[in-house]
Design an enzyme around this catalytic site. Structure first.
Site, short mmCIF file in Angstrom:
data_model
loop_
_atom_site.label_atom_id
_atom_site.label_comp_id
_atom_site.label_asym_id
_atom_site.label_seq_id
_atom_site.Cartn_x
_atom_site.Cartn_y
_atom_site.Cartn_z
N HIS A 20 4.94 -7.18 -10.99
CA HIS A 20 5.05 -6.29 -9.67
C HIS A 20 4.38 -7.56 -8.76
O HIS A 20 5.01 -7.44 -7.56
CB HIS A 20 4.31 -5.13 -9.61
N GLY A 64 0.85 -1.26 -0.05
CA GLY A 64 -0.07 -0.20 0.07
C GLY A 64 0.82 1.18 -0.08
O GLY A 64 1.44 1.49 -1.01
#
Length: 327
Positions: A309, A57
């Site tokens: 990713h 995040g």
């Protein structure tokens, strides 16, 4: 797929797959400073090597599948939701929510669980927070397994929110940038932050949260992942994820300097470290992993040739499980 459930990449490579599902033997909320309560769960072997999953995040939260990177017979698996997200409370709160707060939350969890040293397993922002914690408390770190390195530098924010990833995902960028007037598109972090936090924009807040989250969900894998995209626009997830990310990014991660993590990497000397990086990571490009490894010559750097990713791309997943098995 082979008979034992692993994935075969080619004639010479067999990919490891996740360990079977495991349920927590303990879950709780730990009161910490500033009125926050942090959700913590433990699974696996209570007497095993403690390993803490440090999620991304910031604002991403944890999910049950993340327990499965670890052999439950070997590891005491600890998941926690950082301030304001997941099952922590209050939800989507930006008050008393800084990198320093998160570092101290991790240390509070370690003390609460009576752990001497633990393994830190973190990807993306999780790699950032793992490094920041380890640089402050190196004596408490058994080992580091890091993925998709993000050093919280301006050049990385510029890459993802201005001039880099947009060249790879122009259609997703057009939607993301198109949410704000043209004259504000040279500072999308600022434009979105205003709409995600200003009471004057409260009516449209969720719409902007979903678009912020969808931009990342659209760029996280080499092959488009509709399940990931759908999760990214879940209202509860998106609101915390977007608000907390924008809050951290507009404040440069609350770091002392742009190069803080690289500057202090020498403090980690002697800590076994594995760095796993997708070659075609469009969110956190490999240059950051390379520069970190240059500052940590004792670390093992694995650049995965065909991967982006996400921790759940087959080749990345394989390397992460190999790393936990080897620790």
């Amino acid at each position: 797929m082979t008979k034992d459930g692993t994935l075969r990449a080619d004639a010479s490579t067999t990919f490891r797959t996740l360990y079977p599902s495991v349920e927590p033997y303990s879950s709780e909320r730990l009161p910490v400073s500033g009125g926050h309560e942090i959700y913590i769960e433990q699974s696996g072997n209570p007497d095993g090597l403690p390993a803490v999953f440090v999620h991304g995040g910031p604002g991403g939260g944890t999910s049950p599948i993340q327990r499965r990177f670890f052999n439950p017979d070997k590891y005491r698996i600890i998941l926690f939701d950082q301030r304001g997200c997941g099952r922590s409370r209050p939800h989507a709160s930006l008050e008393n929510n800084t990198s320093a707060d998160l570092i101290e939350d991790m240390e509070a969890i370690r003390r609460h669980l009576d752990i001497d040293k633990w393994q830190l397993f973190g990807g993306s922002w999780g790699s950032t927070l793992s490094l920041l914690y380890a640089e402050k408390y190196p004596e408490r770190v058994h080992s580091l397994i890091l993925r998709g390195i993000f050093l919280m530098r301006q050049q990385e924010l510029n890459w993802f929110y201005q001039g880099g990833t947009r060249s790879v995902f122009p259609e997703a960028w057009d939607r993301f940038a198109g949410m704000v007037p043209h004259e504000e598109q040279d500072d999308l972090i600022g434009a979105y932050y205003k709409r995600l936090t200003d009471p004057a924009h409260e009516r449209d807040r969720l719409a902007f949260a979903k678009e912020w989250s969808l931009w990342e969900g659209s760029t996280v894998t080499l092959v488009p992942d509709e399940e990931q995209r759908a999760h990214s626009v879940d209202p509860v997830f998106a609101l915390a994820f977007a608000r907390i990310e924008a809050h951290y990014f507009i404040n440069k991660g609350f770091l002392e300097s742009d190069d803080q993590i690289l500057r202090d990497a020498k403090k980690l000397d002697g800590i076994p470290t594995t760095i796993i990086q997708g070659r075609y990571d469009a969110i956190c490009p490999p240059v950051s992993a390379w520069e970190l490894a240059c500052e940590m010559p004792w670390a093992k750097l694995k650049i995965v040739p065909v991967a982006g990713h996400s921790a759940f791309e087959p080749a990345i997943q394989h390397e992460l499980i190999c790393a936990t098995d080897a620790a």
